[in-house]
Design an enzyme around this catalytic site. Sequence first.
Site, PDB file in Angstrom:
ATOM      1  N   GLU A 155      -5.267  -4.143  -0.459  1.00 42.29           N
ATOM      2  CA  GLU A 155      -4.145  -4.556  -1.419  1.00 42.29           C
ATOM      3  C   GLU A 155      -2.782  -4.917  -0.645  1.00 42.29           C
ATOM      4  O   GLU A 155      -1.790  -4.202  -0.412  1.00 42.29           O
ATOM      5  CB  GLU A 155      -3.841  -3.388  -2.344  1.00 42.29           C
ATOM      6  CG  GLU A 155      -5.031  -3.105  -3.374  1.00 42.29           C
ATOM      7  CD  GLU A 155      -4.761  -1.960  -4.348  1.00 42.29           C
ATOM      8  OE1 GLU A 155      -3.574  -1.417  -4.245  1.00 42.29           O
ATOM      9  OE2 GLU A 155      -5.618  -1.769  -5.092  1.00 42.29           O
TER      10      GLU A 155
ATOM     11  N   GLU B  79     -12.802  -0.818  -5.965  1.00 43.34           N
ATOM     12  CA  GLU B  79     -12.013   0.231  -6.441  1.00 43.34           C
ATOM     13  C   GLU B  79     -12.164  -0.066  -7.838  1.00 43.34           C
ATOM     14  O   GLU B  79     -11.726  -1.013  -8.643  1.00 43.34           O
ATOM     15  CB  GLU B  79     -10.543   0.158  -5.913  1.00 43.34           C
ATOM     16  CG  GLU B  79     -10.424   0.730  -4.771  1.00 43.34           C
ATOM     17  CD  GLU B  79      -8.811   0.889  -4.526  1.00 43.34           C
ATOM     18  OE1 GLU B  79      -7.999   1.126  -5.413  1.00 43.34           O
ATOM     19  OE2 GLU B  79      -8.359   0.945  -3.199  1.00 43.34           O
TER      20      GLU B  79
END
Length: 689
Positions: free
Chosen positions: A474, A623
């Site tokens: 991220e 995720e």
Amino acid sequence: MNFKTKTSLTLSAAALLVLSACGSDSSSSKPNAPEDLPPVPADSTNVTDSTQTPVPADTATTTPADTASTPADTAATPVDSVADPTSKVVIPPEATDIVAAVTIPKEEGKGLLIDDFEDGDNMSLQGEFYWYDYNDNNGGADGDGASEIKSPVGADGFPVARKSDNGTNYAWAVYYALDKGEYKFDPYVGWGVTLDTEVDYTKYGGLTYWYKGGAHTVRVETSDVTNYDVHMMTMKAARTWTKAVIRFKDLAQEGWGGVEVDFDPAHITNISFQAKGDKKVDSLLIDNVYLQDTSEVEKDAADMEIKDPVIPEVTIGNIAVTNPLQAKAMKYLNKGINITNWLEEDGTVFEGEFKFDEDDIKLMAQNGIKSLRLPIDLDLYATNRDAFVADTADTTTLSYDDKNLFEVLDAFEEWTAKYGMSFVIDYHEYDNGYNTKTAINARYTKMMAEVWKHVAAHYAENAREDIFFELLNEPDMKNGKVSTTNWRKAAQEIIDSIRTVDKKHSIIFGDVEWYSIKKLAAGKPLNDDNVIYAIHTYEPFVFTHQYANWTDLKKVKNLMFPYDKERWSEYSADFGVTNELPKWYKDDIFNYYKVGNKEYILNLILPAKEWAVENNVPVIINEFGAYNLKTDKQSVLNYMTAMREISDTLEIPLTHWGYTGGFALFESTNGVKGTKLIEGMAEAFGLGK
């Protein structure tokens, strides 16, 4: 804390530690916004306008936000004429005449007026109980901040209130400059008043006050909270006099302390305020601090309809990806798990002590887990990282703490091999080192590329085909503002660096905005034929992150999955909706009959699969998960089942965020060491198949 002093009270920085996202159980310090909603703004923790009652525009004088922080039409009481030349904080001189811009009403209800400041001193209306302030610059294990806070003082050297422009005589004022200095976390200043604990506060249900100035949190402290993670609410900046209205039932702990405590008004000890942020200079005036009688507190209203569920249509076309990497991803990266709340955390470096070890890997494998994703902040092991990025003359190469770096990585490589699990090394920066500033710094990109080259070289001769290198979790994970163009350019440079030493092991790439599906689907594959593409999803976010105390959803509760008309309510308050909840989250709760189902999630993920098919590359979800400490257990299992069915339908491998902790597949001892798989998870996640 009953005292009167000529100097501001400064409490220990260690004792008053305020963290922004420590130990949060979340892979991001900023949550993913739903793909079909606007990006989460930087100030998303601030309350919406509906939380506050602004003075009508025709009676208020606005000070533009880009002007001096202290309105010119307010004046301070006399202060010492000798200013500290090293201070960033300036208290403006008292004006000759004060013209009231507004007139705020007196508090004349059944409640308790803590202070209206009309006596001009620093003692509250409760008697020998005083206003105080503190800051972050008292040192301690977490470093020494450089923030300042000042209040006007009288001729005798004691803090005093200042003349006001709101129709009263005086208001309390603080002036502050926030500076991180050497402090590890967000810099802060605070101020407040000690209350008389002999008073029965159970008859009060809320707090109101008027304010003018910078963004801040209001905090109602109780003796039940022993780690300073007090119950609070965030208020946004207001450059005209604004009334803050806080119901005690809407307060929530900030979330960094790790221990949730119910709010009990019987144990109130202080009312306080804090301002946080770096390189901010501002001020705040407050007036008429008042505890509302329970009869004066705003009641919940019926504001929703109970509707039948709306299930969106889903059209799935061709899902075939013939690239051999697709089969590799399905074989090695499905039914995976993340070890969280350890090596990815801000400033956490392995130094020989294993929080998780071989026993954990064995437990995972015995219960059908096929893959381990290990989040670790790799650049923390480059011992001269900062000097290298700064491009100092004597720092041309990186040095590494190989002893600790490869002790921990090699241990998990050995254990995963022993128990038949794949191993993903996930470069995971909780410190947000890669951000909009460093993304355009060629030296920072070179540093990341060199770190990865160093790690890849270590495993280049390893015969395992199930070791994976994940470039960076991220990118700009705190703010999500780095452009995909800049990140893809950096990613390609990192890949090229890795390939100088290792052409065998597969690389995992995810795009900006928290591994956004939209961003990935809008781009092209990278220039390497051994890359697996990753997305993250936690939709519906209001379900998966309800109760999560580091998010805006800390008060949201009772949401089930899927949506159930028979369990719904006409009162949004039954689901923890408060005025401070950002609008996009409110919208998702009001529309939960549309978003609380498997098909909604499937439609969000489908564009990633369509992109993968179009480009003949594999895509994975590494995720997902639901914060499950308080969420209905069956709903969590239903959500897990839905995600597994989506994975099977689209042939997208899944890796769950969380081994133990808030996002957990396994029960544990004190939220850390796993003991056994949560009942029902084997079936829901499809383990053992």
